[in-house]
Design an enzyme around this catalytic site. Structure first.
Site, PDB file in Angstrom:
ATOM      1  N   LYS A   1       0.812  -1.222   0.000  1.00  0.00           N
ATOM      2  CA  LYS A   1       0.000   0.000   0.000  1.00  0.00           C
ATOM      3  C   LYS A   1       0.843   1.270   0.000  1.00  0.00           C
ATOM      4  CE  LYS A   1      -4.475  -1.341   0.494  1.00  0.00           C
ATOM      5  NZ  LYS A   1      -4.428  -2.730   0.916  1.00  0.00           N
TER       6      LYS A   1
ATOM      7  N   SER B   1      -9.039   1.426   8.268  1.00  0.00           N
ATOM      8  CA  SER B   1      -8.421   1.081   9.538  1.00  0.00           C
ATOM      9  C   SER B   1      -7.185   0.240   9.265  1.00  0.00           C
ATOM     10  CB  SER B   1      -9.401   0.304  10.405  1.00  0.00           C
ATOM     11  OG  SER B   1      -9.930  -0.755   9.651  1.00  0.00           O
TER      12      SER B   1
ATOM     13  N   GLU C   1      -9.181 -14.088  -3.880  1.00  0.00           N
ATOM     14  CA  GLU C   1      -9.906 -13.473  -2.764  1.00  0.00           C
ATOM     15  C   GLU C   1     -10.385 -14.541  -1.791  1.00  0.00           C
ATOM     16  OE1 GLU C   1     -13.143 -11.209  -4.452  1.00  0.00           O
ATOM     17  OE2 GLU C   1     -14.027 -12.965  -5.389  1.00  0.00           O
TER      18      GLU C   1
ATOM     19  N   GLY D   1     -15.753 -13.882   0.703  1.00  0.00           N
ATOM     20  CA  GLY D   1     -16.005 -12.592   0.041  1.00  0.00           C
ATOM     21  C   GLY D   1     -15.707 -12.688  -1.438  1.00  0.00           C
TER      22      GLY D   1
ATOM     23  N   ASP E   1     -16.993 -11.500  -4.101  1.00  0.00           N
ATOM     24  CA  ASP E   1     -17.631 -10.491  -4.970  1.00  0.00           C
ATOM     25  C   ASP E   1     -16.840 -10.264  -6.256  1.00  0.00           C
ATOM     26  OD1 ASP E   1     -15.831  -9.215  -2.905  1.00  0.00           O
ATOM     27  OD2 ASP E   1     -16.024  -7.578  -4.349  1.00  0.00           O
TER      28      ASP E   1
ATOM     29  N   SER F   1       1.484  -9.814  -0.248  1.00  0.00           N
ATOM     30  CA  SER F   1       1.102  -8.397  -0.236  1.00  0.00           C
ATOM     31  C   SER F   1       1.383  -7.655   1.051  1.00  0.00           C
ATOM     32  CB  SER F   1      -0.374  -8.262  -0.623  1.00  0.00           C
ATOM     33  OG  SER F   1      -1.176  -9.027   0.252  1.00  0.00           O
TER      34      SER F   1
END
Ligand SMILES: *Cc1c(COP(=O)(O)O)cnc(C)c1O
Length: 320
Positions: free
Chosen positions: A53, A78, A204, A208, A210, A304
């Site tokens: 990130k 968060s 994923e 989840g 999606d 990651s």
């Protein structure tokens, strides 16, 4: 906003040069023997701030014109994006407001403040963090930088795959951890330009899915907050930009179970001496479980992140 392209990844790489770590690429004979593949692990758990990130956050802030930088940046999260924003902003001398739930772990609040970020709390059950972030940005004239659906964030995340392919050469498969899709979309941009035969997969958590459903249905599917150990992938939907890039070019999205994440984390600890957070193990778990067939192939695996509370880490590795 139109989606970024490879030239944006190159611009990001130039901004990050000498600032972000060029993280190591590790290999493991044991991992290769288990999978029958040649695996190249790109270790973003060793990135500044402990996750990839930092790349997107720093790139997005550095790309702002001077006047907008002075007015500061706002992030709502968060997790690793919040910490990366606070860290990158402090390096660039830019004021940062981070909107965090009032029950966020004390360690995360302390880390964010430690980087000089101003923490604004909200009640996660009654308040909408995006609305709060937008209100603060409007009041102060500052710039809201979202965690994944942003050109410069996606381009910054793509620099990890760019370094990996530059270092090891053509790949058959590239496995990326998938939440809102910033890392995977950036990886697609790097791979299509540098390794055009490479199939880029998003991975994923099972709870989840999606992203998988979105690609299958050709529209952005929204879900409830998934219950998974992979807290960095508890996103409820892909972004407009990330979905557009994944739809155009990703090979697909697969899912792995929480148990597979823990077993990959244990492998990294025991065999490779790497601390990897649950979300950071998604891509590797897809190789280890066969969710993406890798035997006989040259495979890039993005690790990651490595930000996990040590007590939680120990408990996870012991319990399974
Ligand atoms: C944010 C995050 C992800 C998911 O990244 P997206 O860009 O939202 O898909 C994966 N792993 C870690 C460690 C993260 O912090």
């Amino acid at each position: 906003m139109s989606p970024p392209d490879f030239s944006d990844v190159l611009a990001a790489a130039a901004r990050l040069e000498g600032v972000a770590h060029r993280t190591p690429v590790l290999t493991s004979r044991t991992a290769d023997a288990l999978t029958g593949a040649r695996l190249y692990f790109k270790c973003e758990n060793l990135q500044r701030g402990g996750a990839f990130k930092f790349r997107g956050a720093y790139n997005a802030i550095a790309a702002l014109p001077e006047a907008r930088r002075r007015a500061g940046v706002v992030a709502f999260s968060s997790g690793n994006h919040a910490q990366a924003m606070a860290y990158a902003a402090s390096l660039l001398g830019v004021p940062a407001v981070i909107v965090m739930p009032s029950d966020a772990p004390a360690s995360k609040v302390a880390a964010t403040k430690g980087y000089g970020g101003e923490v604004v709390h909200y009640d996660r059950y009654t308040e909408d963090r995006e609305a709060i972030g937008r209100r603060i940005a409007a009041e102060r004239g500052s710039t809201l930088i979202p965690p994944y659906d942003h050109r410069d964030v996606i381009a910054g995340q793509g620099t990890a795959a760019r370094e990996l392919i530059e270092e090891v050469g053509e790949l058959d498969v590239l496995l990326s951890c998938l939440g809102g899709g910033g890392l995977t979309a950036g990886s697609v941009l790097a791979a299509e330009a540098m390794a055009p035969r490479c199939a880029v997969w998003g991975v994923e958590p099972e709870a989840g899915d999606d992203g998988r459903r979105s690609l299958a249905e050709g529209r952005i599917v929204h879900i409830e907050v998934p219950r998974t150990l992979a807290d960095g992938a508890q996103t409820q939907h892909l972004g407009e930009l990330t979905f557009a890039i994944l739809k155009r070019r990703a090979a697909g999205v697969v899912v792995v179970s929480d148990a597979a994440l823990v077993s990959a984390m244990r492998f990294f600890a025991e065999r490779m001496k790497l601390v990897v957070e649950p979300t950071g193990a998604l891509a590797a778990a897809a190789a280890f479980t066969g969710a993406v067939p890798v035997a006989g192939l040259r495979v890039g695996v993005l690790i990651s992140g490595g930000n996990v509370d040590l007590a939680r880490y120990a408990a996870l590795l012991q319990a399974h």
